[in-house]
Scaffold this active site. Sequence first.
Site, PDB file in Angstrom:
ATOM      1  N   ARG A 199       5.562  11.770   7.339  1.00 14.31           N
ATOM      2  CA  ARG A 199       4.901  10.643   6.688  1.00 14.31           C
ATOM      3  C   ARG A 199       4.164  11.052   5.410  1.00 14.31           C
ATOM      4  O   ARG A 199       3.748  10.195   4.634  1.00 14.31           O
ATOM      5  CB  ARG A 199       3.955   9.916   7.662  1.00 14.31           C
ATOM      6  N   GLU A 203       7.168  29.176  31.301  1.00 16.30           N
ATOM      7  CA  GLU A 203       5.832  29.713  31.087  1.00 16.30           C
ATOM      8  C   GLU A 203       5.727  30.417  29.736  1.00 16.30           C
ATOM      9  O   GLU A 203       4.780  30.239  29.017  1.00 16.30           O
ATOM     10  CB  GLU A 203       5.437  30.667  32.216  1.00 16.30           C
TER      11      GLU A 203
HETATM   12  C1  4G0 Z   1       4.700  27.983  25.933  1.00 16.94           C
HETATM   13  C2  4G0 Z   1       2.735  23.283  23.566  1.00 16.94           C
HETATM   14  C3  4G0 Z   1       5.189  26.689  25.886  1.00 16.94           C
HETATM   15  C4  4G0 Z   1       3.833  28.369  26.951  1.00 16.94           C
HETATM   16  C5  4G0 Z   1       3.710  23.551  24.545  1.00 16.94           C
HETATM   17  C6  4G0 Z   1       3.962  26.160  27.875  1.00 16.94           C
HETATM   18  C7  4G0 Z   1       1.383  22.274  25.249  1.00 16.94           C
HETATM   19  C8  4G0 Z   1       1.566  22.639  23.925  1.00 16.94           C
HETATM   20  C9  4G0 Z   1       4.838  25.784  26.884  1.00 16.94           C
HETATM   21  C10 4G0 Z   1       3.459  27.455  27.930  1.00 16.94           C
HETATM   22  C11 4G0 Z   1       3.445  23.176  25.860  1.00 16.94           C
HETATM   23  C12 4G0 Z   1       0.505  22.337  22.899  1.00 16.94           C
HETATM   24  C13 4G0 Z   1       1.937  29.122  28.933  1.00 16.94           C
HETATM   25  C14 4G0 Z   1       2.173  26.895  29.970  1.00 16.94           C
HETATM   26  C15 4G0 Z   1       5.362  24.389  26.842  1.00 16.94           C
HETATM   27  N1  4G0 Z   1       2.298  22.529  26.175  1.00 16.94           N
HETATM   28  N2  4G0 Z   1      -0.739  22.154  23.285  1.00 16.94           N
HETATM   29  N3  4G0 Z   1       4.296  23.421  26.890  1.00 16.94           N
HETATM   30  N4  4G0 Z   1       2.540  27.818  28.929  1.00 16.94           N
HETATM   31  O1  4G0 Z   1       0.821  22.281  21.708  1.00 16.94           O
END
Ligand code: 4G0
Length: 247
Positions: free
Chosen positions: A152, A114
């Site tokens: 790229r 999380e």
């Molecule tokens: C940190 C980036 C990392 C917090 C990472 C999840 C989407 C993106 C992660 C969370 C990710 C993006 C609070 C769920 C890992 N998902 N949109 N997952 N939370 O760049």
Amino acid sequence: MRFDILTLFPEMFSGPLRTSILGRARESGLLSINLWNIRDYALDKHRVVDDTPYGGGAGMVLKPDVLVRAIEDVKGNSTAPVIYLSPQGRPFDQLKAQELAQMSRIILLCGHYEEIDERVRVGWIDEEISIGDYVLTGGELPAMVIVDAVSRLIPGVLGHDDSAQQDSFQDGLLEHPHYTRPAEFRGMTVPDVLLSGHHEMIKRWRLKESLRRTLIRRPDLLEKKSLSAEEQMILEELRNEELNERR
Ligand code: 4G0
């Protein structure tokens, strides 16, 4: 350019970064991409990397001592920015890709839980980037997206030198339609102007069709862009036509 990627799942990167263009750029030495397993920095017998959140609740938090040991080892005495991939980050776009392509080295941190301990964010993270408004199981795919989009733009990585500069987004417009042989395919033809050999007219047609596509699909891009006199004239033309584009 050098990328260092901190992750709990380094094996996720082996396919994409060894294939095709990025694989060739790495072999030729234009790119170096180094993977670091965060778990290697857990010093206890069971190599624990996460813990329950203070205050309770679901999910786990990456332990600060493990993460900081990893970050400091990878960073050494370099000034390379540490970038954390998270849904709370600043939205990634082509301008950001161009900005990062100017750096000699960046460090990407992928989370899988999380959150990271807030003290790591405050003390060791220089930038937080999101690749879009959706949640993934980890930051690994976002890290690969950034490595690809930035790589790229590095001179020599793409076969043809100016192909990265010419394409859509670089100048704030979407691409015009493209065609190849045959001139007639299943009863569908190619616009006459493209077969005419008239380079001035072809250039104008392409600009007009780029503007048409952008106006229909991404009017938000046109609002941000400063338009040349020719572009303004063509846009006026388009607004007087009924806008035709399939899809
Ligand atoms: C940190 C980036 C990392 C917090 C990472 C999840 C989407 C993106 C992660 C969370 C990710 C993006 C609070 C769920 C890992 N998902 N949109 N997952 N939370 O760049």
